[in-house]
Each structure stands twice: as structure tokens, then as C-alpha cells.
Scaffold this motif. Structure first.
Motif, PDB file in Angstrom:
ATOM      1  N   LYS A   1      48.248  24.152  46.972  1.00 13.19           N
ATOM      2  CA  LYS A   1      47.517  23.997  48.234  1.00 13.19           C
ATOM      3  C   LYS A   1      46.118  24.597  48.165  1.00 13.19           C
ATOM      4  CE  LYS A   1      51.244  23.831  51.611  1.00 13.19           C
ATOM      5  NZ  LYS A   1      51.808  24.478  52.792  1.00 13.19           N
ATOM      6  N   ALA A   2      45.884  25.541  47.285  1.00 14.19           N
ATOM      7  CA  ALA A   2      44.584  26.197  47.191  1.00 14.19           C
ATOM      8  C   ALA A   2      43.628  25.457  46.265  1.00 14.19           C
ATOM      9  CB  ALA A   2      44.768  27.634  46.697  1.00 14.19           C
ATOM     10  N   ALA A   3      44.121  24.597  45.418  1.00 12.36           N
ATOM     11  CA  ALA A   3      43.271  23.949  44.409  1.00 12.36           C
ATOM     12  C   ALA A   3      42.140  23.139  45.039  1.00 12.36           C
ATOM     13  CB  ALA A   3      44.118  23.078  43.488  1.00 12.36           C
ATOM     14  N   PHE A   4      42.443  22.304  46.020  1.00 18.23           N
ATOM     15  CA  PHE A   4      41.409  21.468  46.628  1.00 18.23           C
ATOM     16  C   PHE A   4      40.367  22.290  47.389  1.00 18.23           C
ATOM     17  CE2 PHE A   4      39.767  18.630  49.985  1.00 18.23           C
ATOM     18  CZ  PHE A   4      39.085  17.744  49.164  1.00 18.23           C
ATOM     19  N   PRO A   5      40.765  23.227  48.262  1.00 13.23           N
ATOM     20  CA  PRO A   5      39.751  24.027  48.961  1.00 13.23           C
ATOM     21  C   PRO A   5      38.876  24.842  48.007  1.00 13.23           C
ATOM     22  CG  PRO A   5      41.897  24.345  49.985  1.00 13.23           C
ATOM     23  CD  PRO A   5      42.111  23.513  48.767  1.00 13.23           C
ATOM     24  N   ILE A   6      39.446  25.325  46.934  1.00 15.42           N
ATOM     25  CA  ILE A   6      38.655  26.091  45.971  1.00 15.42           C
ATOM     26  C   ILE A   6      37.686  25.170  45.242  1.00 15.42           C
ATOM     27  CG2 ILE A   6      38.757  27.429  43.831  1.00 15.42           C
ATOM     28  CD1 ILE A   6      41.303  28.736  44.984  1.00 15.42           C
TER      29      ILE A   6
ATOM     30  N   GLU B   1      34.788  35.648  51.645  1.00 12.64           N
ATOM     31  CA  GLU B   1      35.544  35.420  52.874  1.00 12.64           C
ATOM     32  C   GLU B   1      36.335  34.113  52.800  1.00 12.64           C
ATOM     33  OE1 GLU B   1      32.615  35.665  55.976  1.00 12.64           O
ATOM     34  OE2 GLU B   1      32.478  37.845  55.812  1.00 12.64           O
ATOM     35  N   MET B   2      35.711  33.072  52.237  1.00 11.20           N
ATOM     36  CA  MET B   2      36.412  31.795  52.116  1.00 11.20           C
ATOM     37  C   MET B   2      37.598  31.912  51.159  1.00 11.20           C
ATOM     38  SD  MET B   2      33.409  28.948  52.089  1.00 11.20           S
ATOM     39  CE  MET B   2      31.795  29.611  52.437  1.00 11.20           C
ATOM     40  N   LEU B   3      37.406  32.606  50.044  1.00 12.70           N
ATOM     41  CA  LEU B   3      38.499  32.783  49.087  1.00 12.70           C
ATOM     42  C   LEU B   3      39.640  33.593  49.699  1.00 12.70           C
ATOM     43  CD1 LEU B   3      36.553  33.399  45.764  1.00 12.70           C
ATOM     44  CD2 LEU B   3      37.906  31.385  46.373  1.00 12.70           C
ATOM     45  N   GLN B   4      39.291  34.614  50.462  1.00 12.15           N
ATOM     46  CA  GLN B   4      40.331  35.402  51.120  1.00 12.15           C
ATOM     47  C   GLN B   4      41.090  34.556  52.136  1.00 12.15           C
ATOM     48  OE1 GLN B   4      37.813  38.635  52.450  1.00 12.15           O
ATOM     49  NE2 GLN B   4      38.557  39.973  50.809  1.00 12.15           N
ATOM     50  N   GLY B   5      40.375  33.677  52.842  1.00  6.49           N
ATOM     51  CA  GLY B   5      41.025  32.785  53.793  1.00  6.49           C
ATOM     52  C   GLY B   5      41.965  31.813  53.099  1.00  6.49           C
ATOM     53  N   ILE B   6      41.527  31.292  51.969  1.00  5.64           N
ATOM     54  CA  ILE B   6      42.367  30.374  51.196  1.00  5.64           C
ATOM     55  C   ILE B   6      43.604  31.104  50.696  1.00  5.64           C
ATOM     56  CG2 ILE B   6      42.509  29.003  49.074  1.00  5.64           C
ATOM     57  CD1 ILE B   6      39.452  28.413  49.510  1.00  5.64           C
ATOM     58  N   GLN B   7      43.397  32.305  50.178  1.00 14.82           N
ATOM     59  CA  GLN B   7      44.531  33.076  49.682  1.00 14.82           C
ATOM     60  C   GLN B   7      45.496  33.397  50.818  1.00 14.82           C
ATOM     61  OE1 GLN B   7      43.722  36.998  48.105  1.00 14.82           O
ATOM     62  NE2 GLN B   7      45.563  36.960  46.873  1.00 14.82           N
TER      63      GLN B   7
ATOM     64  N   SER C   1      46.019  31.683  53.492  1.00 12.07           N
ATOM     65  CA  SER C   1      46.730  30.495  53.963  1.00 12.07           C
ATOM     66  C   SER C   1      47.816  30.039  52.994  1.00 12.07           C
ATOM     67  CB  SER C   1      45.749  29.351  54.218  1.00 12.07           C
ATOM     68  OG  SER C   1      45.220  28.873  53.001  1.00 12.07           O
ATOM     69  N   THR C   2      47.719  30.460  51.740  1.00  8.28           N
ATOM     70  CA  THR C   2      48.746  30.080  50.775  1.00  8.28           C
ATOM     71  C   THR C   2      49.812  31.155  50.622  1.00  8.28           C
ATOM     72  OG1 THR C   2      47.489  30.968  48.915  1.00  8.28           O
ATOM     73  CG2 THR C   2      47.176  28.633  49.433  1.00  8.28           C
ATOM     74  N   ASN C   3      49.488  32.386  51.067  1.00  7.13           N
ATOM     75  CA  ASN C   3      50.418  33.511  50.952  1.00  7.13           C
ATOM     76  C   ASN C   3      50.906  33.732  49.533  1.00  7.13           C
ATOM     77  OD1 ASN C   3      50.376  34.484  53.567  1.00  7.13           O
ATOM     78  ND2 ASN C   3      51.971  33.070  54.232  1.00  7.13           N
ATOM     79  N   LYS C   4      50.049  33.476  48.575  1.00  2.31           N
ATOM     80  CA  LYS C   4      50.405  33.724  47.185  1.00  2.31           C
ATOM     81  C   LYS C   4      49.263  34.452  46.505  1.00  2.31           C
ATOM     82  CE  LYS C   4      53.531  30.192  45.535  1.00  2.31           C
ATOM     83  NZ  LYS C   4      53.689  29.138  44.550  1.00  2.31           N
ATOM     84  N   THR C   5      49.602  35.354  45.653  1.00  2.81           N
ATOM     85  CA  THR C   5      48.618  35.999  44.812  1.00  2.81           C
ATOM     86  C   THR C   5      48.731  35.360  43.432  1.00  2.81           C
ATOM     87  OG1 THR C   5      48.827  38.063  46.020  1.00  2.81           O
ATOM     88  CG2 THR C   5      47.833  38.182  43.833  1.00  2.81           C
ATOM     89  N   VAL C   6      47.599  35.036  42.877  1.00  5.43           N
ATOM     90  CA  VAL C   6      47.602  34.365  41.581  1.00  5.43           C
ATOM     91  C   VAL C   6      47.090  35.337  40.537  1.00  5.43           C
ATOM     92  CG1 VAL C   6      46.651  32.441  40.271  1.00  5.43           C
ATOM     93  CG2 VAL C   6      47.138  32.174  42.701  1.00  5.43           C
ATOM     94  N   GLU C   7      47.842  35.482  39.477  1.00  2.91           N
ATOM     95  CA  GLU C   7      47.394  36.274  38.343  1.00  2.91           C
ATOM     96  C   GLU C   7      46.892  35.321  37.275  1.00  2.91           C
ATOM     97  OE1 GLU C   7      49.878  39.198  36.544  1.00  2.91           O
ATOM     98  OE2 GLU C   7      50.681  39.817  38.466  1.00  2.91           O
ATOM     99  N   VAL C   8      45.664  35.556  36.841  1.00  2.00           N
ATOM    100  CA  VAL C   8      45.096  34.741  35.791  1.00  2.00           C
ATOM    101  C   VAL C   8      44.793  35.646  34.618  1.00  2.00           C
ATOM    102  CG1 VAL C   8      43.193  33.241  35.137  1.00  2.00           C
ATOM    103  CG2 VAL C   8      44.092  33.152  37.462  1.00  2.00           C
ATOM    104  N   ARG C   9      45.313  35.271  33.486  1.00  2.00           N
ATOM    105  CA  ARG C   9      45.044  36.050  32.280  1.00  2.00           C
ATOM    106  C   ARG C   9      44.110  35.227  31.413  1.00  2.00           C
ATOM    107  NH1 ARG C   9      51.084  36.730  32.129  1.00  2.00           N
ATOM    108  NH2 ARG C   9      51.393  38.586  33.360  1.00  2.00           N
ATOM    109  N   GLY C  10      42.985  35.826  31.081  1.00  2.00           N
ATOM    110  CA  GLY C  10      42.020  35.106  30.246  1.00  2.00           C
ATOM    111  C   GLY C  10      41.694  35.880  28.997  1.00  2.00           C
TER     112      GLY C  10
END
Length: 59
Positions: A12-17, A40-46, A48-57
Motif C-alpha cells: 500500500k505504501a509503494a504507490f504513494p512513495i 511528514e509525508m513519509l510519516q503519514g504513509i508509514q 497509514s500502513t501501520n508497518k515498519t520496514v527494515e531495509v538492509r543495504g
């Protein structure tokens, strides 16, 4: 989407991001959002999805 993420992102966050990223790439600097607005927009997206994403790079 980066294949390294696998399924570790909320669909659900992919399109808004992507829309937000597009705004950040506007040719005219005045049309780009401020970093405060981006945050602020990223926090709003996060929120609305109620998920925290961990990205390892490799960075």
C-alpha cells in the motif's frame, strides 16, 4: 521495486512513495517539497500502513 527488498515493504505504501519521489524530481526547484514536507509525508504513509520496514543495504 528493488529486488533486494523482496516482500519486506508494504504494498500500500509503494504507490504513494513513488508519487512523492516524482515530486522530489520536479524540474523546477520551487515545485519540489521541502525535506520537512517529505518527512511528514513519509510519516503519514508509514502511519497509514501501520508497518515498519527494515531495509538492509550495502551502503
Amino acid at each position: 521495486m528493488d529486488p533486494h527488498l523482496g516482500d519486506k515493504y508494504p504494498i500500500k505504501a509503494a504507490f504513494p512513495i513513488a508519487k512523492l519521489a516524482s515530486k522530489c524530481l520536479a524540474p523546477e526547484p520551487k515545485m519540489r517539497p521541502s525535506m520537512k514536507d517529505v518527512l511528514e509525508m513519509l510519516q503519514g504513509i508509514q502511519g497509514s500502513t501501520n508497518k515498519t520496514v527494515e531495509v538492509r543495504g550495502d551502503h
